[in-house]
Design a protein around this motif. Structure first.
Motif, PDB file in Angstrom:
ATOM      1  N   MET A 153       0.911  -1.063   0.034  1.00 52.29           N
ATOM      2  CA  MET A 153      -0.098   0.148  -0.028  1.00 52.29           C
ATOM      3  C   MET A 153       0.896   1.080   0.048  1.00 52.29           C
ATOM      4  N   ASP A 154       0.584   2.136  -0.972  1.00 55.47           N
ATOM      5  CA  ASP A 154       1.400   3.280  -0.934  1.00 55.47           C
ATOM      6  C   ASP A 154       1.356   3.949   0.415  1.00 55.47           C
ATOM      7  N   GLU A 155       0.228   4.055   1.045  1.00 55.50           N
ATOM      8  CA  GLU A 155       0.082   4.525   2.309  1.00 55.50           C
ATOM      9  C   GLU A 155       1.072   4.506   3.484  1.00 55.50           C
ATOM     10  N   TYR A 156       1.638   3.229   3.329  1.00 48.26           N
ATOM     11  CA  TYR A 156       2.469   2.625   4.271  1.00 48.26           C
ATOM     12  C   TYR A 156       4.046   2.609   3.703  1.00 48.26           C
ATOM     13  N   GLU A 157       4.237   2.886   2.719  1.00 47.14           N
ATOM     14  CA  GLU A 157       5.489   2.874   2.205  1.00 47.14           C
ATOM     15  C   GLU A 157       6.345   4.116   2.294  1.00 47.14           C
ATOM     16  N   LEU A 158       7.560   4.007   2.732  1.00 47.90           N
ATOM     17  CA  LEU A 158       8.528   5.131   2.790  1.00 47.90           C
ATOM     18  C   LEU A 158       9.408   5.230   1.670  1.00 47.90           C
ATOM     19  N   SER A 159       9.764   6.586   1.442  1.00 52.51           N
ATOM     20  CA  SER A 159      10.839   6.603   0.667  1.00 52.51           C
ATOM     21  C   SER A 159      12.126   5.977   1.436  1.00 52.51           C
ATOM     22  N   LYS A 160      12.910   5.271   0.475  1.00 50.39           N
ATOM     23  CA  LYS A 160      14.005   4.534   1.033  1.00 50.39           C
ATOM     24  C   LYS A 160      15.317   5.370   0.657  1.00 50.39           C
ATOM     25  N   VAL A 161      16.231   5.351   1.402  1.00 51.43           N
ATOM     26  CA  VAL A 161      17.496   6.076   1.122  1.00 51.43           C
ATOM     27  C   VAL A 161      18.084   5.554   0.132  1.00 51.43           C
ATOM     28  N   THR A 162      17.829   4.391  -0.233  1.00 50.35           N
ATOM     29  CA  THR A 162      18.583   3.731  -1.407  1.00 50.35           C
ATOM     30  C   THR A 162      17.888   4.041  -2.763  1.00 50.35           C
ATOM     31  N   ASP A 163      16.551   4.546  -2.758  1.00 47.24           N
ATOM     32  CA  ASP A 163      15.836   4.952  -3.990  1.00 47.24           C
ATOM     33  C   ASP A 163      16.571   5.956  -4.835  1.00 47.24           C
ATOM     34  N   ALA A 164      16.331   5.856  -6.073  1.00 44.40           N
ATOM     35  CA  ALA A 164      17.040   7.131  -7.063  1.00 44.40           C
ATOM     36  C   ALA A 164      16.745   8.207  -6.688  1.00 44.40           C
ATOM     37  N   PRO A 165      17.394   9.302  -6.471  1.00 45.49           N
ATOM     38  CA  PRO A 165      16.954  10.463  -5.813  1.00 45.49           C
ATOM     39  C   PRO A 165      15.924  11.068  -6.800  1.00 45.49           C
ATOM     40  N   ASP A 166      15.815  10.903  -7.998  1.00 47.85           N
ATOM     41  CA  ASP A 166      14.862  11.345  -8.880  1.00 47.85           C
ATOM     42  C   ASP A 166      13.828  10.536  -9.024  1.00 47.85           C
ATOM     43  N   LYS A 167      13.477   9.515  -7.937  1.00 43.19           N
ATOM     44  CA  LYS A 167      12.246   8.741  -8.469  1.00 43.19           C
ATOM     45  C   LYS A 167      10.985   9.377  -8.641  1.00 43.19           C
ATOM     46  N   GLU A 168      10.637  10.318  -7.985  1.00 39.01           N
ATOM     47  CA  GLU A 168       9.188  11.003  -8.241  1.00 39.01           C
ATOM     48  C   GLU A 168       9.232  11.611  -9.544  1.00 39.01           C
ATOM     49  N   GLN A 169      10.609  11.986  -9.908  1.00 41.57           N
ATOM     50  CA  GLN A 169      10.449  12.788 -11.250  1.00 41.57           C
ATOM     51  C   GLN A 169      10.227  11.918 -12.290  1.00 41.57           C
ATOM     52  N   ILE A 170      10.910  10.572 -12.275  1.00 39.88           N
ATOM     53  CA  ILE A 170      10.886   9.614 -13.095  1.00 39.88           C
ATOM     54  C   ILE A 170       9.319   8.923 -13.464  1.00 39.88           C
ATOM     55  N   TYR A 171       8.766   8.820 -11.979  1.00 45.99           N
ATOM     56  CA  TYR A 171       7.537   8.245 -12.282  1.00 45.99           C
ATOM     57  C   TYR A 171       6.372   9.521 -13.050  1.00 45.99           C
ATOM     58  N   ALA A 172       6.358  10.766 -12.426  1.00 46.77           N
ATOM     59  CA  ALA A 172       5.887  11.698 -13.279  1.00 46.77           C
ATOM     60  C   ALA A 172       6.076  11.769 -14.593  1.00 46.77           C
ATOM     61  N   GLU A 173       7.428  11.712 -15.013  1.00 41.84           N
ATOM     62  CA  GLU A 173       7.400  11.631 -16.462  1.00 41.84           C
ATOM     63  C   GLU A 173       6.739  10.441 -17.302  1.00 41.84           C
ATOM     64  N   LEU A 174       6.712   9.424 -16.617  1.00 45.06           N
ATOM     65  CA  LEU A 174       6.351   8.091 -17.170  1.00 45.06           C
ATOM     66  C   LEU A 174       4.768   8.298 -17.001  1.00 45.06           C
ATOM     67  N   ASP A 175       4.246   8.919 -15.945  1.00 48.40           N
ATOM     68  CA  ASP A 175       2.924   9.137 -15.753  1.00 48.40           C
ATOM     69  C   ASP A 175       2.211   9.676 -16.947  1.00 48.40           C
ATOM     70  N   ALA A 176       2.999  11.177 -17.347  1.00 48.14           N
ATOM     71  CA  ALA A 176       2.290  11.799 -18.417  1.00 48.14           C
ATOM     72  C   ALA A 176       2.069  11.262 -19.688  1.00 48.14           C
ATOM     73  N   VAL A 177       3.078  10.205 -19.951  1.00 47.91           N
ATOM     74  CA  VAL A 177       2.966   9.475 -21.200  1.00 47.91           C
ATOM     75  C   VAL A 177       2.213   8.026 -21.320  1.00 47.91           C
ATOM     76  N   ALA A 178       2.473   7.379 -20.291  1.00 49.21           N
ATOM     77  CA  ALA A 178       1.944   5.927 -20.266  1.00 49.21           C
ATOM     78  C   ALA A 178       0.604   5.769 -20.726  1.00 49.21           C
ATOM     79  N   LYS A 179       0.277   4.672 -21.137  1.00 46.43           N
ATOM     80  CA  LYS A 179      -1.203   4.138 -21.542  1.00 46.43           C
ATOM     81  C   LYS A 179      -1.656   3.516 -20.286  1.00 46.43           C
ATOM     82  N   GLU A 180      -2.916   3.392 -20.241  1.00 43.15           N
ATOM     83  CA  GLU A 180      -3.622   2.301 -19.455  1.00 43.15           C
ATOM     84  C   GLU A 180      -3.502   0.984 -20.300  1.00 43.15           C
ATOM     85  N   TYR A 181      -3.319  -0.201 -19.854  1.00 41.41           N
ATOM     86  CA  TYR A 181      -3.548  -1.373 -20.456  1.00 41.41           C
ATOM     87  C   TYR A 181      -4.911  -1.672 -20.675  1.00 41.41           C
ATOM     88  N   PRO A 182      -5.455  -1.533 -22.094  1.00 45.52           N
ATOM     89  CA  PRO A 182      -7.003  -1.783 -22.141  1.00 45.52           C
ATOM     90  C   PRO A 182      -7.685  -3.081 -21.959  1.00 45.52           C
TER      91      PRO A 182
END
Lengths: 313, 517
Positions: free
Chosen positions: B414-443
């Protein structure tokens, strides 16, 4: 069988059993093994004719006839797999037996006891090396980039060979590795048979002035014939079974080599591995067993025609 | 004589049955104490004792909360492809909860084959109320129903991740290779990158890839077509059916139609000539990721999630200055999907003796924050720490390769209980945001295909594909165009058209029922 004969026969059967009870007792583990591992699973072959689901189980799942066999014929794999499996086994059996006999005779001819023991042990060893290790050794010897063989070829000014893409080379490699692994071990039976030959025959041959070659030709080889035939019939029983471990570890999932290296077992393994498909793989396994059974019957029939005493049944 | 045979047969059957009965006898008796719920987990069972320590604490809580305890049953990575389905086939009643997924763990197939218990709405409402409410509020139960209308598993629908695949590569080498900003922006750019690695890093392979793989083909195909793969139907390890974004209700196949496969194969042939991979990659079974970390490979292949959570951190530590980057398939034309919501899911075994209890335990693991933290992150202080800025970090001396908890709960995060990890890519949020802007829903999340009719054809197609695709992927054919033609011919011979037509009929019916056209 007439009614009056029956009690008589039963009596003699009981007598026979009681006479050979030790022998029968010794057979029990083997019989138990075959019952548990070979007969009990037999009904499971029914899965090959069903559209299997977990809820209904093997016998409750809907019957679909030969549908699971269809793809084998459709894809043309049936012929390829049968051909490869049988040809490899013929090579294994024929070359294997010839080499085993030759080795047993050579060992017999060696007079120095220590040398004999040492060479026997050395020839024995490959049999006990895991095929996984054999596969790794083969890859390190044969691979293009860093393999020892190609390094040697390059150093002597030759062009390296792409062995893992050359389907034509693999029958030779596989047969050689198989012989390397199995010949030493397989020769024991022949060696024991030679040991069992009446010494008087050798003495008589010596008195007649037979040369070593003549002794082999006229005394040893004819005496090995029954052993050879029995071993041959045994191996016929397994002719549809490849040496799965060897093939899988040498070739793995290398599609470039399938044409000459794919045998029924490797194909079945790949099927279960990649397709979650128990029914079609069982269908292939069943085909393998039935075809093998037919081959054993045929071989036995031929042997029977040649010499009744050598036949298994 | 006949009677003897019958008797012998009966004896054998009896022996077989008694053997089965004996196996059955080993099942645990109900003793009135806490019920042990066993969860089937994929991954390597850790042996560092951390899992056991965590379970001890977790089970104390579960005993109080639900009079139950949790045990994990592992199917290891080394043999999951064979063992997972065999385990389900065996009808083992010692497993209650089963980790599954529709895109990589055969969830639909196993549901159809009866491995999972159908879950009624009442049952879910009563025994997993929080999970029920959350999934229901999002309207996601439809994603888990077969055409009998029953729910067969619970989706991991509240956890953000991207599992679209692509290449990991090194920004420092890409810069040296002359790529603008050290960035690959289209699939063919890798030719430049690989050529540079080959010429300048003699100890490394440009892409040290092992065993059968088709990403050199699919990576190209995704970036050069608008085709989208139907994930519900596979032929062995291959997914041969696609639709196009422009025409989403007509089934086609990138293996069968168009020139792109030949182009991809030509490119692979070029890469093979450059020496991008080992000549004998098909028989090499090394670990490409470790080679990449060791600086002995210029590229590795997996998904965004792996990049964000492992690659960046490991490369920065093991190859300082390597500037790890990710190029995902379809990046150049935006042809990629959001993660499907059933990439992780949890089913209850059809043979579970305590299905209600199993649901109660799942509901706690998913929704009780303390249970969730224990199961996913372990014991605070020994397995993880919370850093001053609120991130999840690790205690002094912690080594993720030996100290990992390994509970592998991928079926209810659950996203609700997930914490950012120190080992995560620093630009994780940016990567997700960029993907979110373009990615398609699986139809086609709700599409159910009738595969019974085409199973033999799929098996035969798998045989053909497993012969040609690995060789095309590694550029092993002298004439790729001829090889592709030959493969297409064989696929047609084994019944590709029939299978396509059957899937088409299912899609037509599905689209009609939903008023799509």
């Amino acid at each position: 069988m007439s009614r009056t004969d029956a009690p008589q026969r039963r009596k003699s059967l009981i007598k026979n059993i009681s006479n050979s009870r030790m022998l029968l007792l010794m057979c029990v583990p083997a019989i138990a093994f075959f019952v548990v591992f070979n007969y009990c699973p037999m009904p499971g072959a029914w899965i090959a004719f069903t559209n299997f689901n977990y809820t209904d189980g093997i016998f409750g799942s809907p019957f679909v006839g030969f549908k699971n066999f269809e793809f084998l014929i459709k894809s043309g794999q049936l012929w390829l797999l049968t051909r490869n499996t049988i040809l490899y086994n013929i090579a294994f059996i024929v070359l294997g037996n010839i080499l085993q006999i030759a080795l047993a005779i050579m060992l017999n001819e060696i007079r120095m006891k220590h040398f004999k023991k040492i060479s026997q042990t050395v020839m024995f060893l490959p049999y006990f090396i895991s095929v996984v290790l054999v596969g790794v050794i083969a890859f390190n010897l044969l691979n293009y980039d860093t393999g020892a063989l190609n390094a040697l070829i390059e150093q002597t000014g030759g062009d390296p060979i792409k062995i893992y893409s050359a389907a034509g080379l693999w029958p030779i490699i596989i047969i050689l590795v198989h012989l390397w692994q199995s010949t030493g071990y397989g020769s024991i039976v022949y060696f024991a048979a030679i040991m069992g030959i009446d010494r008087g025959l050798f003495e008589a041959a010596a008195i007649d002035g037979a040369s070593a070659w003549q002794r082999i030709r006229y005394v040893i080889l004819p005496s090995l014939k029954p052993t050879f035939v029995i071993l041959l019939l045994f191996s016929m029983g397994g002719i549809m079974h490849g040496n799965f471990g060897l093939f899988w570890n040498l070739v793995g999932n290398n599609a470039a080599l399938f044409q000459t290296t794919d045998i029924i077992e490797t194909s079945v393994y790949r099927m279960v591995l990649s397709q979650n498909n128990f029914t079609t793989s069982t269908a292939v396994g069943l085909y393998q067993s039935l075809f093998g059974f037919a081959l054993v019957m045929l071989a036995n029939w031929i042997v029977r025609r040649i010499n009744k005493d050598y036949a298994l049944f | 004589m006949k009677r003897t045979i019958v008797r012998a047969g009966a004896a054998m059957l009896a022996l077989g049955l008694s053997a089965t009965a004996l196996v059955g006898c080993t099942a645990a008796e109900d003793t009135g104490g806490p019920t042990e719920i066993t969860m089937l987990v994929l991954g390597d069972k850790p042996s560092n004792g951390r899992l056991e320590a965590m379970l001890e604490q977790l089970n104390e809580r579960l005993t109080k909360q639900a009079n139950a305890t949790l045990d994990l049953f592992y199917i290891e990575w080394a043999d999951w492809q064979t063992q997972y389905n065999v385990q389900l086939l065996s009808g083992d009643d010692n497993v209650d909860l089963i980790t599954t997924a529709t895109d990589w763990l055969y969830a639909w197939e196993n549901a159809e084959k009866g491995a999972f218990l159908p879950l009624s709405e009442e049952m879910l409402q009563e025994h997993a109320p929080k999970t029920w409410a959350q999934v229901d509020a999002e309207g996601h139960w439809d994603l888990t129903k077969l055409d009998d209308g029953q729910i067969y598993f619970i989706p991991e629908d509240n956890y953000t991740q991207y599992t679209n695949h692509g290449f990991f590569y090194r920004g420092d080498w890409a810069t040296a290779a002359g790529l603008p900003n050290g960035e690959v922006t289209k699939f063919e750019d890798f030719t430049t990158y690989f050529t540079w690695v080959k010429a300048n890093k003699p100890e490394a392979y440009p892409w040290d890839v092992a065993l059968a793989n088709e990403s050199a083909l699919t990576g190209y195909l995704q970036g050069h077509t608008d085709l989208q793969t139907i994930q519900q139907v596979s032929a062995g390890n291959y997914y041969p059916f696609q639709t196009s974004e422009a025409d989403p209700y007509t089934v086609t196949s990138w293996y069968m139609e168009g020139d792109e496969l030949v182009e991809a194969a030509e490119l692979a042939r070029k890469w093979n000539e450059i020496g991008v991979w080992r000549e004998d990659a098909l028989n090499y079974d090394g670990d490409p990721r470790e080679e990449f970390y060791a600086g002995l490979s210029g590229a590795d292949q997996h998904h965004t999630q792996t990049f964000v959570t492992q690659i960046v951190d490991n490369m920065n530590k093991k190859q300082p200055g390597s500037d790890p980057k990710f190029f995902y398939w379809g990046q150049e034309n935006g042809n990629f999907f959001k993660d499907i919501l059933t990439h992780g899911a949890m089913a209850v075994s059809a043979n579970s003796k305590h299905p209600e209890k199993a649901l109660e335990v799942y509901d706690l693991l998913r929704n009780d924050k303390e249970d969730y933290m224990l199961l996913n992150f372990g014991i605070e202080g020994t397995d993880y720490i919370i850093t001053d800025d609120g991130k999840l970090g690790y205690p002094e001396g912690y080594d993720s390769s030996t100290d990992a908890l390994g509970s592998n709960f991928w079926a209810g995060r659950m996203d609700e209980y997930e914490l950012s990890k120190v080992t995560d890519a620093p630009d994780k949020e940016q990567i997700y945001a960029e993907l979110d802007a373009v990615a398609k829903e699986y139809p086609y999340s709700t599409l159910i295909l009738n595969k019974d009719a085409i199973d033999p054809t799929l098996a035969a197609m798998s045989g053909v594909l497993s012969e040609y695709i690995p060789q095309l992927q590694y550029g092993k054919f002298d004439d790729p165009a001829a090889a592709v033609e030959e493969m297409r011919e064989k696929l047609r011979d084994v019944g590709y058209e029939d299978a396509r037509a059957s899937i088409q009929a299912d899609i037509d019916a599905w689209a009609e029922a939903r008023g799509l056209d």
